[in-house]
Enzyme design. Structure first.
Site, mmCIF file in Angstrom:
data_model
loop_
_atom_site.group_PDB
_atom_site.id
_atom_site.type_symbol
_atom_site.label_atom_id
_atom_site.label_comp_id
_atom_site.label_asym_id
_atom_site.label_seq_id
_atom_site.Cartn_x
_atom_site.Cartn_y
_atom_site.Cartn_z
ATOM 1 N N LEU A 69 0.830 -1.205 0.000
ATOM 2 C CA LEU A 69 0.000 0.000 0.000
ATOM 3 C C LEU A 69 0.865 1.256 0.000
ATOM 4 C CD1 LEU A 69 -2.540 -1.359 2.614
ATOM 5 C CD2 LEU A 69 -2.938 -1.120 0.154
ATOM 6 N N THR A 100 6.108 0.547 2.427
ATOM 7 C CA THR A 100 7.157 1.335 3.070
ATOM 8 C C THR A 100 6.492 2.243 4.097
ATOM 9 O OG1 THR A 100 8.526 1.281 1.084
ATOM 10 C CG2 THR A 100 9.044 2.967 2.714
ATOM 11 N N LYS A 175 14.346 -1.017 5.497
ATOM 12 C CA LYS A 175 13.820 -0.469 4.247
ATOM 13 C C LYS A 175 14.053 1.041 4.176
ATOM 14 C CE LYS A 175 11.149 0.143 0.582
ATOM 15 N NZ LYS A 175 11.609 -0.141 -0.777
ATOM 16 N N LYS A 244 7.474 11.226 0.531
ATOM 17 C CA LYS A 244 6.921 10.524 1.689
ATOM 18 C C LYS A 244 7.986 9.708 2.396
ATOM 19 C CE LYS A 244 5.367 6.547 1.375
ATOM 20 N NZ LYS A 244 5.814 5.163 1.646
#
Length: 294
Positions: A69, A100, A175, A244
């Site tokens: 998502l 993420t 990540k 983001k």
């Protein structure tokens, strides 16, 4: 194993759709769900997966659930509530959260799943849509090793490398660290390419040298077409998502007491590109922004 293990994929965007196709080629029955139902149907039609009417229908009969998502808000909204992912789960299922997101969000979702007897692994990926299509992602997993073993057939179909990096939340941490490096490469490559061009070296020639030199990271190689021909570049990973990510990276840095001056400067550059009208463009379009800004 693939004949008896069913996978569900929640979120059928660029990466999620590519993973559905790869799992189908590997022989897995796959059920798909998306907040925009037509997107799930398109992926199902293209891959032979089963499009479901709700996320609960998608996950209830799955052995392994994959979630891919856009951001923390989308993840929390998709899992929570009487119509969310958690409500459709039962004991013994493994959920691979591949979005993420922040480690804190991972832990919140893990608590929701624990109440249902299911196990969450944060399992974000490193790689592009093209590497997902080839089953050559790198996946970093945080959480229970036994659950990882149960999910291994699905992971092995998607990845050439799977790392168990620690407890729940560790995958998300790793990540963000990986993306801090990738985004730095993207900004650095954009600046270097524009420098070479504006100083008099033809774009393709400059890229030939980058691809053959010490800076030839996989990102530099697989993004070549997008950087050389920006007008034709599809959106594999948008500048909006890059912004983001950089917010999440710098939030984590604050929590950990780490100074990341380069990441902060990269965020400023990406924000400036978005303000200049580059919303929805692939991350490689940063070079286009710099060409105009120079």
């Amino acid at each position: 194993m693939t004949a008896t293990m069913t996978a569900a994929v929640v979120g059928t965007g660029h990466m999620g759709g590519a993973m559905v196709a790869t799992l189908r080629r590997a022989g897995f029955p796959v059920r798909v769900s998306n907040r925009t139902p037509s997107a799930a149907r398109d992926v199902a039609d293209r891959t032979g997966a089963d499009a479901t009417r709700s996320v609960i229908e998608a996950v209830t009969e799955a052995d392994v659930v994959i979630s891919s998502l856009a951001d923390d808000t989308a993840v929390l909204e998709t899992y929570a509530g009487t119509a969310g992912v958690a409500a459709g789960l039962h004991e013994g299922q493994v959920v691979l959260e591949m979005s993420t997101i922040s480690p804190g969000t991972v832990r919140r979702v893990g608590s929701l799943l624990e109440e249902r007897g299911a196990t969450l692994l944060d399992a974000p990926v490193s790689g592009s849509v093209s590497t997902a299509e080839k089953g050559e992602l790198t996946i970093m997993v945080g959480g229970d090793s036994g659950a990882l073993d149960r999910a291994r057939p699905v992971l092995d179909a998607l990845a050439s490398k799977v790392f168990h990096v620690g407890v729940l939340g560790s995958g998300a941490i790793m990540k963000l660290a990986v993306n801090a490096l990738v985004h730095a490469i993207d900004v650095g490559l954009s600046e270097a390419l524009v420098l070479a061009e504006k100083a008099g070296v033809e774009r393709t020639v400059a890229y030939d040298v980058f691809a053959a030199g010490a800076g030839a990271a996989p990102f530099v190689l697989y993004k070549r077409e997008a950087f050389e021909h920006p007008a034709d570049a599809s959106v594999a990973f948008s500048l909006d998502l890059m912004a983001k990510d950089l917010d999440l990276i710098l939030d984590l840095a604050d929590e950990a007491g780490v100074t990341m001056g380069q990441a902060a400067r990269n965020r400023e550059t990406v924000r400036a590109a978005l303000e200049a009208g580059f919303q929805g463009r692939d991350m490689s379009a940063l070079a286009e922004y710099l060409r105009g800004a120079g």
